[in-house]
Design an enzyme around this catalytic site. Structure first.
Site, PDB file in Angstrom:
ATOM      1  N   GLU A  48      38.836  34.378  33.802  1.00  0.00           N
ATOM      2  CA  GLU A  48      37.822  34.265  34.856  1.00  0.00           C
ATOM      3  C   GLU A  48      36.528  33.488  33.886  1.00  0.00           C
ATOM      4  OE1 GLU A  48      36.686  37.411  38.045  1.00  0.00           O
ATOM      5  OE2 GLU A  48      36.297  38.215  35.989  1.00  0.00           O
ATOM      6  N   CYS A  53      47.695  52.637  48.298  1.00  0.00           N
ATOM      7  CA  CYS A  53      48.793  52.766  47.661  1.00  0.00           C
ATOM      8  C   CYS A  53      49.040  54.053  46.687  1.00  0.00           C
ATOM      9  CB  CYS A  53      49.305  51.209  47.451  1.00  0.00           C
ATOM     10  SG  CYS A  53      48.581  50.709  45.684  1.00  0.00           S
ATOM     11  N   ASP A 105      39.798  47.403  33.825  1.00  0.00           N
ATOM     12  CA  ASP A 105      39.948  46.103  33.321  1.00  0.00           C
ATOM     13  C   ASP A 105      41.134  45.626  33.178  1.00  0.00           C
ATOM     14  OD1 ASP A 105      37.294  46.411  32.564  1.00  0.00           O
ATOM     15  OD2 ASP A 105      37.973  47.567  30.716  1.00  0.00           O
ATOM     16  N   ASP A 130      40.553  39.035  31.084  1.00  0.00           N
ATOM     17  CA  ASP A 130      39.413  39.463  31.648  1.00  0.00           C
ATOM     18  C   ASP A 130      38.218  39.662  30.175  1.00  0.00           C
ATOM     19  OD1 ASP A 130      37.407  40.400  33.199  1.00  0.00           O
ATOM     20  OD2 ASP A 130      37.849  42.726  32.856  1.00  0.00           O
ATOM     21  N   CYS A 157      48.635  46.400  46.204  1.00  0.00           N
ATOM     22  CA  CYS A 157      48.515  46.262  47.546  1.00  0.00           C
ATOM     23  C   CYS A 157      47.478  45.348  48.215  1.00  0.00           C
ATOM     24  CB  CYS A 157      48.491  47.670  48.279  1.00  0.00           C
ATOM     25  SG  CYS A 157      47.132  48.296  48.143  1.00  0.00           S
ATOM     26  N   CYS A 210      43.928  53.637  43.755  1.00  0.00           N
ATOM     27  CA  CYS A 210      43.873  52.735  45.083  1.00  0.00           C
ATOM     28  C   CYS A 210      44.162  53.928  46.115  1.00  0.00           C
ATOM     29  CB  CYS A 210      44.930  51.733  45.145  1.00  0.00           C
ATOM     30  SG  CYS A 210      44.908  50.958  46.595  1.00  0.00           S
TER      31      CYS A 210
HETATM   32 ZN   LIG Z   1      46.875  49.718  45.981  1.00  0.00          ZN
END
Ligand SMILES: [Zn+2]
Length: 399
Positions: free
Chosen positions: A263, A338, A345, A179, A319, A335
């Protein structure tokens, strides 16, 4: 395989005069051909081809005898480079070709007939010029480009062809996602963060100071010319520092990985955002990805750019849950699905890697399929090759 090397050359003062005449002819022909092309395009809706440019040369040489003094292949190279510049422009790879200034970097190209032996390089119509070779080169010498930097140094870029084929490219082995960021220059899916060299900042401060001094000097004065040379020298130092950093980092990443996934940068769109514009144009990302690509190719490794269509930053790589928004100042997040804690990054780089592997598995051969391409997470990478490395190579997930 083709290899390029840039070496310093030391023309005598007579040779310098001959070179400056050649630079002048090449520059004049570039500017003449460019404006001719612009006019032709306005009149007919079509530009000129390389042959179209070359057809202009014989009558011009009759009209301007000094032009006939120039080695003809140097002028033909200009025709080739200009038509290539237009192809690059129309295919969206570069900006519209510019007129060349006699204050900028000067260069001429010899497509053939340059000889290299015993510490001299023999250039048609210029003669034997002293050269400093820092290693032995294999293969046949093809195109040679002679240039004069703004700081007054002469160089020759030598293109060799050693007659061997490029190695076959495979994607069997360790994959890395990269990245390219603003807070750090590059972040890998292994969790390494690479920053621009620290002394770059110092050079940049120095540049600002010298530019201020230059702006205070009277136009046309000797002191102004001297100040301009000093500014050019700092520019040169910055460019060298940056290039050296790009070479070392791209070499390290290519050596340690078989598949390199980056990317693609929506640089054009991002540069429109003025806050980011300066930071981005200073980064030199496109030069860096160019180096990654050719080094990967030479070493039989897979280089892949993936689109910015999928939200690499906003997707949890564990996830695949997606958050709605993640503003630029949020450097880490948890998150909600999860409960994994992500470094922003590194999570993006892992998503880039996984997306690249998915594309490879879909698009190419069976080599990328199955589990064998997938690397172990959190594998450490060594740091010797690059001077500056920040952050921990261990992902920050909490559990
Ligand atoms: Zn997750």
């Amino acid at each position: 395989m083709r290899n390029v090397a840039k070496v310093r050359i030391y023309p005598t003062s007579e040779q310098q005069i001959a070179l400056s005449k050649a630079f002048g002819c090449a520059r004049w022909w570039w500017n003449y051909a460019l404006s001719l092309n612009n006019e032709t395009y306005k009149a007919t809706g079509k530009g000129l081809s390389r042959q179209g440019y070359n057809d202009q040369l014989p009558p011009l040489k009759k009209q301007f005898p000094w032009l006939a003094q120039c080695y003809s292949q140097v002028l033909q190279s200009v025709s080739l480079n200009l038509s290539q510049a237009f192809i690059n422009f129309f295919e969206g790879r570069s900006k519209y070709p510019n007129f060349k200034s006699k204050h900028g970097k000067q260069s001429i190209q010899y497509p053939q007939h340059v000889r290299l032996h015993d510490g001299v390089i023999k250039l048609p119509k210029i003669g034997e010029v002293k050269v400093k070779l820092h290693r032995v080169f294999d293969g046949q010498l093809k195109t040679v480009t002679v240039s004069l930097s703004k700081t007054g140094k002469y160089y020759a870029s030598l293109l060799f062809d050693d007659g061997t084929d490029e190695p076959e490219i495979t994607s069997q082995g360790k994959a890395v996602g990269i990245d390219l960021g603003l807070t750090h220059f590059a972040i890998t899916s292994d969790g390494s963060k690479f920053d621009n060299p620290k002394h770059l900042k110092k050079h940049e401060r120095n540049l600002k100071r010298k530019q201020r001094k230059l702006s205070r000097k009277q136009k046309g004065s000797k002191r102004r010319a001297k100040a301009r040379r000093l500014v050019a020298r700092v520019h040169e130092r910055i460019a060298n520092t940056r290039k050296d950093f790009h070479h070392k980092l791209s070499r390290k990443l290519v050596n340690e990985n078989q598949v390199i996934i980056v990317e693609t940068l929506a640089v054009k769109n991002m540069v429109k955002n003025h806050n980011l514009a300066k930071a981005i144009s200073d980064c030199g990302w496109s030069e860096f990805t160019r180096q990654l690509e050719y080094k990967a190719q030479k070493n039989g490794k897979t280089y892949l750019e993936i689109n910015r269509f999928f939200p690499s930053s906003k997707t949890c790589h564990v996830c695949l849950h997606q958050v709605d928004s993640l503003s630029l100042e949020i450097r880490s997040w948890t998150c909600s699905n999860c409960k994994t804690h992500h470094d922003r990054d590194v999570n993006a780089a892992i998503n880039i890697r996984d997306e690249g592997l998915r594309v490879l598995a879909l698009g190419t051969s069976a080599t990328a399929q199955g589990g064998n391409v997938r690397p172990k997470r959190g594998r450490k990478s060594s740091v010797e090759a690059v001077a500056v490395e920040l952050g921990s190579p261990v992902p920050l997930w909490a559990g």
